[in-house]
Write a protein that holds these residues in place. Structure first.
Motif, PDB file in Angstrom:
ATOM      1  N   LEU A  57      16.017 -25.875 -26.632  1.00 57.97           N
ATOM      2  CA  LEU A  57      15.241 -25.465 -25.459  1.00 57.97           C
ATOM      3  C   LEU A  57      15.222 -26.659 -24.523  1.00 57.97           C
ATOM      4  N   ASN A  58      16.148 -26.661 -23.599  1.00 60.12           N
ATOM      5  CA  ASN A  58      16.310 -27.824 -22.713  1.00 60.12           C
ATOM      6  C   ASN A  58      15.389 -27.703 -21.496  1.00 60.12           C
ATOM      7  N   LYS A  59      15.233 -28.796 -20.774  1.00 55.80           N
ATOM      8  CA  LYS A  59      14.347 -28.853 -19.597  1.00 55.80           C
ATOM      9  C   LYS A  59      12.899 -28.615 -20.014  1.00 55.80           C
ATOM     10  N   ASP A  61      10.592 -30.555 -20.135  1.00 58.00           N
ATOM     11  CA  ASP A  61       9.658 -31.259 -19.243  1.00 58.00           C
ATOM     12  C   ASP A  61       9.121 -30.348 -18.143  1.00 58.00           C
ATOM     13  N   MET A  62       9.798 -29.223 -17.882  1.00 64.99           N
ATOM     14  CA  MET A  62       9.336 -28.334 -16.813  1.00 64.99           C
ATOM     15  C   MET A  62       8.722 -27.042 -17.354  1.00 64.99           C
ATOM     16  N   ALA A  63       8.702 -26.898 -18.680  1.00 67.76           N
ATOM     17  CA  ALA A  63       8.184 -25.660 -19.290  1.00 67.76           C
ATOM     18  C   ALA A  63       6.747 -25.863 -19.769  1.00 67.76           C
ATOM     19  N   ALA A  84      13.043 -28.509 -28.929  1.00 72.44           N
ATOM     20  CA  ALA A  84      12.791 -28.553 -27.488  1.00 72.44           C
ATOM     21  C   ALA A  84      12.982 -29.987 -27.020  1.00 72.44           C
ATOM     22  N   LEU A  85      13.714 -30.179 -25.946  1.00 63.75           N
ATOM     23  CA  LEU A  85      13.932 -31.550 -25.473  1.00 63.75           C
ATOM     24  C   LEU A  85      14.281 -31.613 -23.987  1.00 63.75           C
ATOM     25  N   ASP A  86      14.285 -32.831 -23.513  1.00 63.34           N
ATOM     26  CA  ASP A  86      14.735 -33.114 -22.152  1.00 63.34           C
ATOM     27  C   ASP A  86      16.113 -33.745 -22.295  1.00 63.34           C
ATOM     28  N   GLY A  87      17.127 -32.989 -21.908  1.00 63.86           N
ATOM     29  CA  GLY A  87      18.510 -33.403 -22.140  1.00 63.86           C
ATOM     30  C   GLY A  87      18.897 -34.715 -21.475  1.00 63.86           C
ATOM     31  N   ARG A  88      18.061 -35.196 -20.559  1.00 60.87           N
ATOM     32  CA  ARG A  88      18.406 -36.430 -19.852  1.00 60.87           C
ATOM     33  C   ARG A  88      17.963 -37.667 -20.617  1.00 60.87           C
ATOM     34  N   HIS A  89      17.106 -37.445 -21.627  1.00 64.28           N
ATOM     35  CA  HIS A  89      16.578 -38.582 -22.379  1.00 64.28           C
ATOM     36  C   HIS A  89      17.594 -39.145 -23.361  1.00 64.28           C
ATOM     37  N   GLY A 127      26.414 -22.153 -23.646  1.00 67.02           N
ATOM     38  CA  GLY A 127      25.287 -21.725 -22.817  1.00 67.02           C
ATOM     39  C   GLY A 127      25.758 -21.205 -21.476  1.00 67.02           C
ATOM     40  N   ILE A 128      24.838 -20.629 -20.735  1.00 62.54           N
ATOM     41  CA  ILE A 128      25.166 -20.146 -19.390  1.00 62.54           C
ATOM     42  C   ILE A 128      25.158 -21.355 -18.437  1.00 62.54           C
ATOM     43  N   PRO A 129      25.685 -21.195 -17.215  1.00 64.62           N
ATOM     44  CA  PRO A 129      25.703 -22.327 -16.277  1.00 64.62           C
ATOM     45  C   PRO A 129      24.303 -22.883 -15.965  1.00 64.62           C
ATOM     46  N   ASN A 130      24.284 -24.188 -15.763  1.00 67.34           N
ATOM     47  CA  ASN A 130      23.099 -24.918 -15.281  1.00 67.34           C
ATOM     48  C   ASN A 130      21.934 -25.075 -16.256  1.00 67.34           C
ATOM     49  N   VAL A 131      22.134 -24.730 -17.503  1.00 64.26           N
ATOM     50  CA  VAL A 131      21.053 -24.946 -18.468  1.00 64.26           C
ATOM     51  C   VAL A 131      21.013 -26.391 -18.943  1.00 64.26           C
ATOM     52  N   GLY A 132      22.089 -27.155 -18.649  1.00 64.35           N
ATOM     53  CA  GLY A 132      22.088 -28.570 -19.026  1.00 64.35           C
ATOM     54  C   GLY A 132      23.141 -28.941 -20.060  1.00 64.35           C
ATOM     55  N   LYS A 133      24.185 -28.132 -20.160  1.00 64.12           N
ATOM     56  CA  LYS A 133      25.222 -28.404 -21.170  1.00 64.12           C
ATOM     57  C   LYS A 133      25.900 -29.758 -20.929  1.00 64.12           C
ATOM     58  N   SER A 134      26.322 -29.992 -19.665  1.00 57.99           N
ATOM     59  CA  SER A 134      27.004 -31.261 -19.359  1.00 57.99           C
ATOM     60  C   SER A 134      26.080 -32.438 -19.612  1.00 57.99           C
ATOM     61  N   THR A 135      24.826 -32.263 -19.200  1.00 56.02           N
ATOM     62  CA  THR A 135      23.855 -33.346 -19.369  1.00 56.02           C
ATOM     63  C   THR A 135      23.749 -33.737 -20.844  1.00 56.02           C
ATOM     64  N   VAL A 136      23.631 -32.729 -21.692  1.00 55.97           N
ATOM     65  CA  VAL A 136      23.480 -32.993 -23.131  1.00 55.97           C
ATOM     66  C   VAL A 136      24.756 -33.630 -23.698  1.00 55.97           C
ATOM     67  N   LYS A 147      30.984 -33.579 -14.954  1.00 54.22           N
ATOM     68  CA  LYS A 147      30.509 -32.195 -14.922  1.00 54.22           C
ATOM     69  C   LYS A 147      31.528 -31.348 -15.678  1.00 54.22           C
ATOM     70  N   THR A 148      31.044 -30.537 -16.586  1.00 54.57           N
ATOM     71  CA  THR A 148      31.991 -29.816 -17.432  1.00 54.57           C
ATOM     72  C   THR A 148      32.411 -28.470 -16.852  1.00 54.57           C
ATOM     73  N   GLY A 149      31.975 -28.160 -15.646  1.00 54.83           N
ATOM     74  CA  GLY A 149      32.428 -26.921 -15.019  1.00 54.83           C
ATOM     75  C   GLY A 149      31.483 -25.774 -15.250  1.00 54.83           C
ATOM     76  N   ASN A 150      31.644 -24.743 -14.448  1.00 51.93           N
ATOM     77  CA  ASN A 150      30.743 -23.616 -14.557  1.00 51.93           C
ATOM     78  C   ASN A 150      31.451 -22.282 -14.679  1.00 51.93           C
ATOM     79  N   THR A 151      32.734 -22.337 -15.024  1.00 53.08           N
ATOM     80  CA  THR A 151      33.464 -21.088 -15.167  1.00 53.08           C
ATOM     81  C   THR A 151      33.369 -20.626 -16.612  1.00 53.08           C
TER      82      THR A 151
HETATM   83  P1  G4P Z   1      25.447 -27.180 -17.106  1.00 55.93           P
HETATM   84  O1  G4P Z   1      26.435 -28.168 -17.616  1.00 55.93           O
HETATM   85  O2  G4P Z   1      24.863 -26.334 -18.194  1.00 55.93           O
HETATM   86  O3  G4P Z   1      25.979 -26.340 -15.991  1.00 55.93           O
HETATM   87  O4  G4P Z   1      24.160 -27.975 -16.506  1.00 55.93           O
HETATM   88  P2  G4P Z   1      24.039 -29.501 -16.051  1.00 55.93           P
HETATM   89  O5  G4P Z   1      24.129 -30.402 -17.226  1.00 55.93           O
HETATM   90  O6  G4P Z   1      24.943 -29.755 -14.905  1.00 55.93           O
HETATM   91  O7  G4P Z   1      22.518 -29.535 -15.554  1.00 55.93           O
HETATM   92  C1  G4P Z   1      22.072 -28.807 -14.418  1.00 55.93           C
HETATM   93  C2  G4P Z   1      20.944 -29.574 -13.738  1.00 55.93           C
HETATM   94  O8  G4P Z   1      19.835 -29.644 -14.632  1.00 55.93           O
HETATM   95  C3  G4P Z   1      21.285 -31.022 -13.409  1.00 55.93           C
HETATM   96  O9  G4P Z   1      20.591 -31.340 -12.208  1.00 55.93           O
HETATM   97  C4  G4P Z   1      20.664 -31.818 -14.537  1.00 55.93           C
HETATM   98  O10 G4P Z   1      20.332 -33.126 -14.172  1.00 55.93           O
HETATM   99  C5  G4P Z   1      19.418 -31.004 -14.775  1.00 55.93           C
HETATM  100  N1  G4P Z   1      18.900 -31.160 -16.137  1.00 55.93           N
HETATM  101  C6  G4P Z   1      19.593 -31.087 -17.302  1.00 55.93           C
HETATM  102  N2  G4P Z   1      18.769 -31.236 -18.354  1.00 55.93           N
HETATM  103  C7  G4P Z   1      17.523 -31.398 -17.839  1.00 55.93           C
HETATM  104  C8  G4P Z   1      16.223 -31.580 -18.435  1.00 55.93           C
HETATM  105  O11 G4P Z   1      16.038 -31.580 -19.661  1.00 55.93           O
HETATM  106  N3  G4P Z   1      15.179 -31.678 -17.566  1.00 55.93           N
HETATM  107  C9  G4P Z   1      15.333 -31.624 -16.217  1.00 55.93           C
HETATM  108  N4  G4P Z   1      14.241 -31.734 -15.469  1.00 55.93           N
HETATM  109  N5  G4P Z   1      16.538 -31.469 -15.641  1.00 55.93           N
HETATM  110  C10 G4P Z   1      17.603 -31.347 -16.438  1.00 55.93           C
HETATM  111  P3  G4P Z   1      21.350 -31.825 -10.930  1.00 55.93           P
HETATM  112  O12 G4P Z   1      22.354 -32.860 -11.302  1.00 55.93           O
HETATM  113  O13 G4P Z   1      20.307 -32.167  -9.939  1.00 55.93           O
HETATM  114  O14 G4P Z   1      22.133 -30.614 -10.533  1.00 55.93           O
HETATM  115  P4  G4P Z   1      21.634 -29.448  -9.641  1.00 55.93           P
HETATM  116  O15 G4P Z   1      20.143 -29.347  -9.817  1.00 55.93           O
HETATM  117  O16 G4P Z   1      22.034 -29.882  -8.282  1.00 55.93           O
HETATM  118  O17 G4P Z   1      22.375 -28.276 -10.185  1.00 55.93           O
END
Ligand code: G4P
Length: 284
Positions: A57-59, A61-63, A84-89, A127-136, A147-151
């Protein structure tokens, strides 16, 4: 509201993901903690078949923390291995790896009983696009900004990366398309930034968000915009109040509804107002 995914593309994406799944022992599904149901493609269950599944359960920090706890319990009760975690940590691998070990323990024990020498646990992120796959992935691989792409499908040229002490991770994720089962799902996906702004009318997304906050956290919503709105108010008066409070007016001193719409979506999407979970466990 509907979105047209080309059936041919979907079939191809599915085949690619399925092909890659054969190489791994465990699937790491990344969901957005704010919409654990809406960011899950039900096809995932079919595709992954009997592979053990770690659910991230990523992000987080916002849930909403209480809702996250409820989702974690739900996933556990389904035999998945959630975290549950913040993928940026840093150090997220320390949370993910032990779950992958647990999830695959039975399979590896069986292999050992058959005399097969222990090897690294192989995992793949989906996962679906933008859930944080590349970040993790980048975080685990200690890469910056790739960036690992969104296709939907699987990005080519894969490599295994060392992940923790016992695991190897495919450096390219499997990308599934988001599902659009109903209007609310589409709005939640748009509100959290999982789908592009053009797919769902933005005013509808903003209204959905406002109504959610007015129902679940009116005090904070009102305090944030310095207004006094209630759930029973006509939604236009809420737009007006925010526009007035934030000085969002066009040349004729009219409220600039587009600016209010964009502002509200931005504030909710980026967790500026508070931490919210839009999918409720009980509603599933
Ligand atoms: P994807 O590969 O699944 O498509 O997602 P990606 O890692 O690109 O992450 C999408 C956006 O979510 C990125 O923001 C990333 O920094 C942000 N993000 C990822 N994990 C977390 C998290 O745990 N917490 C928060 N708050 N943000 C997270 P971005 O680079 O600003 O891209 P965008 O918002 O312009 O799409």
């Amino acid at each position: 509201m509907s979105i047209n995914w080309f059936p041919g593309h979907m079939a191809k994406a599915r085949r690619e993901v399925e092909e890659n799944l054969k190489k791994v022992d465990v699937v790491i599904e990344i969901l957005d903690a704010r919409i654990p149901n809406s960011s899950h493609n039900p096809m995932m269950d079919e595709i992954t078949k009997h592979k053990p599944r770690v659910v991230v359960l990523n992000k987080v920090d916002m849930a909403d923390p209480k809702a996250t706890d409820r989702w974690l319990s739900k996933f556990k009760s389904e035999g998945k291995y959630p975290v549950a975690l913040d993928g940026r940590h840093n150090q997220i691998i320390k949370k993910i790896e032990p779950l992958a070990v647990k999830a695959t323990a039975e399979d590896f024990n069986r292999m050992e009983e058959k005399g097969i020498r222990r090897r690294a646990i192989r995992a793949m992120i989906i996962g679906i696009p933008n859930v944080g796959k590349s970040t993790v992935i980048n975080n685990i691989a200690r890469k910056k900004g790739a960036k690992t792409g969104n296709t939907p499908g699987v990005t080519k040229q894969q490599q295994w990366i060392k992940a923790g002490q016992q695991m190897e991770l495919l450096d390219t994720p499997g990308i599934l398309w988001p599902k659009f089962e109903d209007e609310a799902t589409g709005k939640k996906l748009a509100l959290t930034g999982a789908i592009k702004d053009t797919v769902v009318p933005l005013d509808e997304v903003a209204i959905f968000g406002m109504q959610h906050l007015l129902e679940w956290d009116p005090e904070r919503f009102n305090a944030f915009y310095n207004i006094s709105a209630s759930q029973d108010d006509d939604i236009v008066t809420v737009f007006d109040a925010i526009g007035k409070s934030r000085g969002m007016k066009s040349s004729g001193n009219e409220i600039n509804y587009e600016a209010v719409t964009n502002r509200v979506i931005h504030d909710i999407r980026n967790g500026k107002i508070g931490r919210y979970t839009f999918d409720k466990v009980d509603a599933q």
